[in-house]
Motif scaffolding. Structure first.
Motif, PDB file in Angstrom:
ATOM      1  N   ASN A 297     101.264 118.690  60.819  1.00 12.31           N
ATOM      2  CA  ASN A 297     102.638 119.070  61.121  1.00 12.31           C
ATOM      3  C   ASN A 297     103.666 118.051  60.650  1.00 12.31           C
ATOM      4  O   ASN A 297     104.863 118.336  60.652  1.00 12.31           O
ATOM      5  N   ALA A 298     103.219 116.870  60.251  1.00  8.19           N
ATOM      6  CA  ALA A 298     104.120 115.860  59.686  1.00  8.19           C
ATOM      7  C   ALA A 298     104.058 115.851  58.165  1.00  8.19           C
ATOM      8  O   ALA A 298     104.586 114.937  57.531  1.00  8.19           O
ATOM      9  N   ALA A 299     103.423 116.865  57.579  1.00 12.32           N
ATOM     10  CA  ALA A 299     103.282 116.984  56.120  1.00 12.32           C
ATOM     11  C   ALA A 299     102.477 115.849  55.515  1.00 12.32           C
ATOM     12  O   ALA A 299     102.704 115.453  54.367  1.00 12.32           O
ATOM     13  N   ASN A 300     101.507 115.326  56.255  1.00 11.72           N
ATOM     14  CA  ASN A 300     100.508 114.442  55.675  1.00 11.72           C
ATOM     15  C   ASN A 300      99.444 115.305  55.011  1.00 11.72           C
ATOM     16  O   ASN A 300      98.981 116.295  55.601  1.00 11.72           O
ATOM     17  N   LEU A 301      99.059 114.950  53.795  1.00 14.01           N
ATOM     18  CA  LEU A 301      98.012 115.676  53.068  1.00 14.01           C
ATOM     19  C   LEU A 301      96.657 115.094  53.464  1.00 14.01           C
ATOM     20  O   LEU A 301      96.408 113.900  53.270  1.00 14.01           O
ATOM     21  N   ILE A 302      95.779 115.940  54.021  1.00 10.66           N
ATOM     22  CA  ILE A 302      94.501 115.482  54.569  1.00 10.66           C
ATOM     23  C   ILE A 302      93.354 116.239  53.909  1.00 10.66           C
ATOM     24  O   ILE A 302      93.275 117.462  53.993  1.00 10.66           O
TER      25      ILE A 302
ATOM     26  N   ALA B 140     104.494 109.483  62.453  1.00  8.67           N
ATOM     27  CA  ALA B 140     104.239 110.724  63.180  1.00  8.67           C
ATOM     28  C   ALA B 140     102.803 110.782  63.681  1.00  8.67           C
ATOM     29  O   ALA B 140     102.545 111.177  64.827  1.00  8.67           O
ATOM     30  N   MET B 141     101.854 110.382  62.847  1.00  6.72           N
ATOM     31  CA  MET B 141     100.448 110.448  63.241  1.00  6.72           C
ATOM     32  C   MET B 141     100.139 109.525  64.413  1.00  6.72           C
ATOM     33  O   MET B 141      99.220 109.771  65.197  1.00  6.72           O
ATOM     34  N   SER B 142     100.912 108.452  64.541  1.00  8.47           N
ATOM     35  CA  SER B 142     100.707 107.510  65.650  1.00  8.47           C
ATOM     36  C   SER B 142     101.647 107.772  66.826  1.00  8.47           C
ATOM     37  O   SER B 142     101.665 107.012  67.789  1.00  8.47           O
TER      38      SER B 142
ATOM     39  N   ALA C 269     101.013 116.286  65.516  1.00  7.46           N
ATOM     40  CA  ALA C 269     100.518 115.432  64.437  1.00  7.46           C
ATOM     41  C   ALA C 269      99.839 114.177  64.979  1.00  7.46           C
ATOM     42  O   ALA C 269      99.132 113.484  64.244  1.00  7.46           O
ATOM     43  N   LEU C 270     100.046 113.865  66.250  1.00  5.01           N
ATOM     44  CA  LEU C 270      99.431 112.680  66.856  1.00  5.01           C
ATOM     45  C   LEU C 270      97.914 112.795  66.818  1.00  5.01           C
ATOM     46  O   LEU C 270      97.354 113.816  67.224  1.00  5.01           O
ATOM     47  N   ARG C 271      97.251 111.747  66.338  1.00  3.78           N
ATOM     48  CA  ARG C 271      95.787 111.740  66.259  1.00  3.78           C
ATOM     49  C   ARG C 271      95.186 110.838  67.324  1.00  3.78           C
ATOM     50  O   ARG C 271      95.646 109.719  67.550  1.00  3.78           O
ATOM     51  N   THR C 272      94.159 111.338  67.966  1.00  5.82           N
ATOM     52  CA  THR C 272      93.401 110.535  68.927  1.00  5.82           C
ATOM     53  C   THR C 272      91.909 110.567  68.601  1.00  5.82           C
ATOM     54  O   THR C 272      91.085 110.238  69.443  1.00  5.82           O
TER      55      THR C 272
END
Length: 453
Positions: A86-91, A168-170, A205-208
């Protein structure tokens, strides 16, 4: 089928004599990954650039999106699934052989500064791709899933913010930051949605669920090159504090105003420039990690040859691995600027903290895996701090993190002359691959995956 290996370096067989250590090093790097393929990818992505301004692929621009489409194709060719968060990071993701384990993440960024280089960030993304290709070609299925991430807008964007995707991911991309606007009025939140994100669902977008994060990057300095060292093992990423100090005096005629009657704001600022340097040098001698301080901006008013300067604005920056030293620097400069202003009969009319980020320390276990990997590959290494910021700093807030550096010719970066040799890129990627396999076997990183928040 899962092939259990101690590490790809062990597959080369016993070492034999009769050759120099340097030749062993070069053979080691070539034995693990395909240097030509990695290099061809680096040069191909570099060709996606603004005409006449190499190598420019600014975040949120059409060329940036072209570069990402190119990356998507390469990831898919390597058998990886591709998605945007959702933060437009390409994964890109390669599944692991053991259900329920968190992913080991590699990556960096593909955007550039204006007229930037071919390696900054880009090497970290393409090295991750080459690691996955090599594992697939050798029939190795890792226990953990592997993800390669191209983080959105690591470089300062037109919205005045860097490390957008990793923030965003953090969980550190605040609403006030999303409201930042570029010159045409588009907000950062709108831009994220335009390139594939979801402005109203950024919390997701937060990753845990990340077991470990490893980033390969060019040094952007001269330490490795000057020492003839193959790789740098990063101890931590410096915290950065920026201050704005304003001295206000009186603008007077330069010919008719004697020294003892002047209220010269620039003389006060000049004293502070040397004070910033001396305080930074003093803190660097404390033996508590890397410290550097700079006065990078002076705005003099009225800035005329025949007028005593009446007002000066200066911007000061300090970077350090130790947060306590950052705080001490601010305190000392605060006091010193008041003393200088009083002594020279001017006012310190402003002392503002413009920005502050805390240092990010690399995980000891990951640093050890990187060190052993370099040793196994017969590559020379040195522990060193990162004086530049990276996405890895934000990833350290949610997962164990470590970085490895490869040399930069003449220390140049953020310019067309930025250069790292093909073999140096291959050596760094080989260390990344070997370390990933060690982390994959290390059961201390086996915490079960937790669903994204």
């Amino acid at each position: 089928m899962v092939i259990a290996v101690r590490g790809l370096a062990s597959l080369r067989g016993p070492r034999t004599g009769g050759a120099s250590m340097n030749s062993h090093v070069r053979e080691a790097g070539n034995a693990l990954i395909n240097p030509d393929r990695l290099w061809d990818d680096l040069m191909a992505l570099a060709e996606i650039t603004e005409p006449g301004r190499p190598h420019t692929r600014r975040s949120f621009s059409p060329l940036f999106l072209d570069g990402r489409r190119w990356l998507e194709g390469r990831f898919e060719e390597a058998g990886m699934s591709v998605r945007y968060d959702n933060a437009a990071n390409l994964i890109a993701r390669r599944e692991g052989g053991v259900a329920g384990l968190s992913p080991i993440v590699l990556g960096s960024h593909s955007d550039t500064v204006p007229s930037g280089g071919r390696f900054d960030g880009i090497l970290g993304v393409l090295a991750g791709l080459e690691v996955v290709r090599t594992l697939t070609e050798r029939g190795i299925v890792t226990r953990h899933p592997i993800e390669v991430i191209d983080f959105l807008a690591e470089e300062p964007s037109e919205y005045g913010l860097s490390c957008v995707g990793s923030r965003a991911m953090s969980g550190h991309l605040r609403n006030d930051l999303l409201a930042l606007k570029r010159s045409d009025g588009e907000s950062l939140g709108q831009a994220i949605a335009r390139v594939g994100g979801k402005r109203d669902e950024l919390a997701n977008a937060l990753r845990t669920d990340i077991a470990a994060f490893l980033e390969l990057h060019i040094e952007q300095g001269r330490v490795l090159e000057s020492g003839g060292t193959d790789v740098g093992l990063v101890t931590g990423i410096v915290g950065i504090v920026r201050l704005r100090i304003v001295f206000t005096g009186a603008a007077d005629h330069a010919g008719a105003t004697p020294f003892d009657l002047r209220e010269d704001a620039l003389v006060a600022a000049a004293h502070m420039v040397t004070t910033v340097r001396s305080v930074g040098e003093d803190l660097s001698r404390r033996g508590r990690g890397y410290v550097i301080a700079t006065t990078g901006c002076l705005d003099v008013e009225p800035n005329a040859a025949n007028v005593v300067p009446g007002r000066v604005t200066m911007v000061v920056e300090v970077r350090a691995e130790d947060a306590v030293l950052l705080d001490e620097f601010v305190e000392v400069i605060d006091q010193a600027s008041e003393v200088v202003a009083s002594w020279l009969r001017v006012r310190r009319s402003e002392f503002t903290l413009l920005s502050s980020s805390r240092p990010a320390l690399c995980d000891t276990r990951l640093r050890n895996h990187l060190a052993v990997s370099a040793q196994e590959l017969r590559l020379t290494s040195v522990p060193m701090a990162s004086g530049a910021g990276h996405d890895a700093a934000f990833l350290s807030l949610i997962a164990p993190m470590a970085m490895v550096f490869v040399p930069s010719r003449d220390g140049k970066s953020h310019c067309p002359e930025e250069w790292t040799e093909k073999q140096q890129c291959a050596d760094g990627t080989a260390v990344l691959l070997e370390a990933l396999l060690r982390v994959d076997r290390d059961e201390t990183f086996d915490a079960p995956a937790v669903a994204d928040a």
